[in-house]
Design an enzyme around this catalytic site. Structure first.
Site, PDB file in Angstrom:
ATOM      1  N   HIS A 277      -9.241  29.346  33.010  1.00 42.26           N
ATOM      2  CA  HIS A 277     -10.592  29.181  32.978  1.00 42.26           C
ATOM      3  C   HIS A 277     -11.334  29.582  34.410  1.00 42.26           C
ATOM      4  O   HIS A 277     -12.387  30.482  34.081  1.00 42.26           O
ATOM      5  CB  HIS A 277     -10.895  27.754  32.922  1.00 42.26           C
ATOM      6  CG  HIS A 277     -12.398  27.155  32.907  1.00 42.26           C
ATOM      7  ND1 HIS A 277     -13.210  26.893  31.756  1.00 42.26           N
ATOM      8  CD2 HIS A 277     -13.174  27.034  34.066  1.00 42.26           C
ATOM      9  CE1 HIS A 277     -14.322  26.699  32.411  1.00 42.26           C
ATOM     10  NE2 HIS A 277     -14.387  26.700  33.786  1.00 42.26           N
ATOM     11  N   GLU A 278     -10.716  29.438  35.345  1.00 38.75           N
ATOM     12  CA  GLU A 278     -11.280  29.838  36.540  1.00 38.75           C
ATOM     13  C   GLU A 278     -11.291  31.317  36.638  1.00 38.75           C
ATOM     14  O   GLU A 278     -12.206  31.982  37.267  1.00 38.75           O
ATOM     15  CB  GLU A 278     -10.639  29.186  37.705  1.00 38.75           C
ATOM     16  CG  GLU A 278     -10.797  27.823  37.777  1.00 38.75           C
ATOM     17  CD  GLU A 278     -12.168  27.105  37.750  1.00 38.75           C
ATOM     18  OE1 GLU A 278     -13.150  27.662  38.144  1.00 38.75           O
ATOM     19  OE2 GLU A 278     -12.532  25.970  37.142  1.00 38.75           O
ATOM     20  N   HIS A 281     -14.164  33.070  34.942  1.00 42.99           N
ATOM     21  CA  HIS A 281     -15.114  33.223  35.688  1.00 42.99           C
ATOM     22  C   HIS A 281     -15.045  34.514  36.509  1.00 42.99           C
ATOM     23  O   HIS A 281     -16.124  35.347  36.485  1.00 42.99           O
ATOM     24  CB  HIS A 281     -15.573  32.122  36.652  1.00 42.99           C
ATOM     25  CG  HIS A 281     -15.802  30.850  35.930  1.00 42.99           C
ATOM     26  ND1 HIS A 281     -16.860  30.795  35.095  1.00 42.99           N
ATOM     27  CD2 HIS A 281     -15.345  29.697  35.921  1.00 42.99           C
ATOM     28  CE1 HIS A 281     -17.317  29.639  34.664  1.00 42.99           C
ATOM     29  NE2 HIS A 281     -16.177  28.777  35.146  1.00 42.99           N
ATOM     30  N   GLU A 357     -19.700  28.669  31.410  1.00 40.93           N
ATOM     31  CA  GLU A 357     -18.451  27.585  31.233  1.00 40.93           C
ATOM     32  C   GLU A 357     -17.831  27.708  29.763  1.00 40.93           C
ATOM     33  O   GLU A 357     -16.692  27.774  29.659  1.00 40.93           O
ATOM     34  CB  GLU A 357     -19.018  26.100  31.830  1.00 40.93           C
ATOM     35  CG  GLU A 357     -19.599  26.033  33.188  1.00 40.93           C
ATOM     36  CD  GLU A 357     -18.256  26.238  34.194  1.00 40.93           C
ATOM     37  OE1 GLU A 357     -17.223  26.115  33.587  1.00 40.93           O
ATOM     38  OE2 GLU A 357     -18.574  26.740  35.235  1.00 40.93           O
TER      39      GLU A 357
END
Length: 423
Positions: A277-278, A281, A357
């Protein structure tokens, strides 16, 4: 002065009552009927007591947030209305003839005034988190962080006060444009030094100790074409039981950081989802999109503050003890307007952030292909942090930079069902 002070207190009190009614009486708890029994339903992964504590804790924290935000505006208004701002300006000018030191002295007293009067409210928030076993930090360590906050914010803001005042005195009609232009390299510099200078003031950072897990994370980074060499962990267990991970910094100073609480409470597969997930970004350049959005909003914000200050000083200058924008005494008004506009723009910034997100969530599930681990990680985040799965609408609009847990778990469930149907 008495009339305005009495009116402002009455308005603030009525506002607090409305917030209390909305959060404690009007807003319901639980999840909508279609989601009952699904993985997003707290009843499926929390005990009855945990659900009750989650509702109590979240409601108290939300109430404290909404009544605290205008409290600082109220203090700045009082600082102006009572003439304290004017007296502090006169005292700072009598202490030094240099503009920089005058600004530093004035802002020190303003910061001290706001900090001391806000400290009881901050302490209440600390005690609430302590009572519900979210915060594990000792009172001594909490006070230490408050002092660090004070000095870091003071030195940064004292510099900003001096620069903005200098620009106003030299370019009274166009200061907002020059201030915005200077804010671009300043913001980039802060983002560059934050991971290596500011963050270590609060916590200890070090490369991930679990080398086997780090290898797995770096394998995902390699598949995503991310030139990562290390994943960092931070010692947060001495402060909180909550879980988190984040990306910070830009360029060569960018870091992917895991809280040690996350490492202690989640399985490797769940941590890999969070790391993916990070990385999402990073791959989708959300940091740079965020910077661009911030700069765009700040440009219009500074222009709006300039126009508002002109009108307010022209009409209410005698009441607020402000003669012109070129005086130090106008800075409480500047900060008050900045705070109001920042709060007013939060629905916009939060909406953009929630979209980013969700995009990162979907990127992570495609990279890991493990929707069960993803769902369980969000369930554990909600359970450990006593987060509301389905918060009231206004709370979501003004406070949530991430989708709600209900939304996140639901679209991950849909992804899993779609994948099962395809197989």
């Amino acid at each position: 002065m008495r009339k305005w002070l009495t009116t402002s207190i009455a308005v603030y009190f009525l506002y607090g009552l409305v917030v209390y009614w909305y959060l404690f009486i009007f807003s319901g708890s639980g999840v909508p009927a279609p989601y009952e029994g699904t993985a997003a339903d707290p009843a499926t992964f929390m005990t009855g007591r945990e659900q009750l504590l989650s509702q109590e804790y979240s409601t108290l924290k939300n109430f404290l947030y909404f009544v605290t935000v205008p409290f600082e505006w109220f203090l700045l208004f009082v600082f102006l209305l009572t003439g304290l701002s004017r007296k502090m300006q006169e005292w700072s000018q009598a202490t030094s003839k240099r503009s920089f030191f005058q600004s530093a002295i004035f802002f020190f007293w303003l910061s001290l005034f706001i900090t001391l009067l806000s400290l009881p409210v901050e302490w209440i928030g600390y005690q609430i988190s302590k009572t519900y076993h979210i915060t594990t930090q000792s009172f001594h360590a909490w006070i230490k962080d408050q002092l660090i906050d004070f000095w870091v914010n003071y030195f940064l803001m004292a510099l900003i006060v001096f620069v903005v005042l200098s620009l106003i005195r030299k370019f009274e009609k166009r200061w907002w444009l020059y201030a915005w232009l200077l804010s671009i390299p300043f913001s980039m510099f802060l983002m560059f030094v934050q991971p290596v200078v500011i963050d270590p003031l609060y916590n200890d950072f070090y490369p991930l100790k679990n080398k086997e897990l780090e290898t797995k994370i770096l394998e995902i980074a390699d598949r995503a074409d991310i030139p990562a060499e290390h994943v960092y962990e931070v010692n947060m267990s001495e402060k909180t039981n909550a879980l988190n991970a984040y990306v910070t910094g830009i360029g060569s100073n960018s870091r992917i950081v895991l809280w040690d609480t996350t490492l202690n409470k989640l399985e490797d597969e769940e941590i890999l989802f969070i790391m993916a997930h990070e990385m999402g970004h990073y791959v989708m350049k959300h940091i740079y999109v965020g910077i661009a959005g911030y700069l765009l909003l700040s440009l219009f914000g500074l222009l709006f503050i300039h126009l508002l200050m002109e009108k307010l000083i022209q009409r209410f200058g005698p009441l607020l003890k402000i003669n012109s924008m070129k005086e130090l005494t106008m800075f409480p008004l500047f900060l008050l307007l900045l705070g109001v506009l920042t709060f007013a723009s939060s629905p916009i910034t939060n909406t953009v952030s929630r979209y980013q997100e969700k995009s990162a969530d979907m990127y992570a599930i495609e990279m890991t292909n493990d929707h069960e681990a993803a769902i369980h990680s969000f369930q554990e985040l909600a359970k450990t942090g006593l987060s509301q799965v389905n918060p009231p609408l206004l709370v979501k609009i003004f406070r949530y930079s991430h989708p709600t847990m209900l939304e996140r778990i639901h679209y991950l469930e849909e992804y899993g069902e779609k994948q099962f149907d395809e197989e």
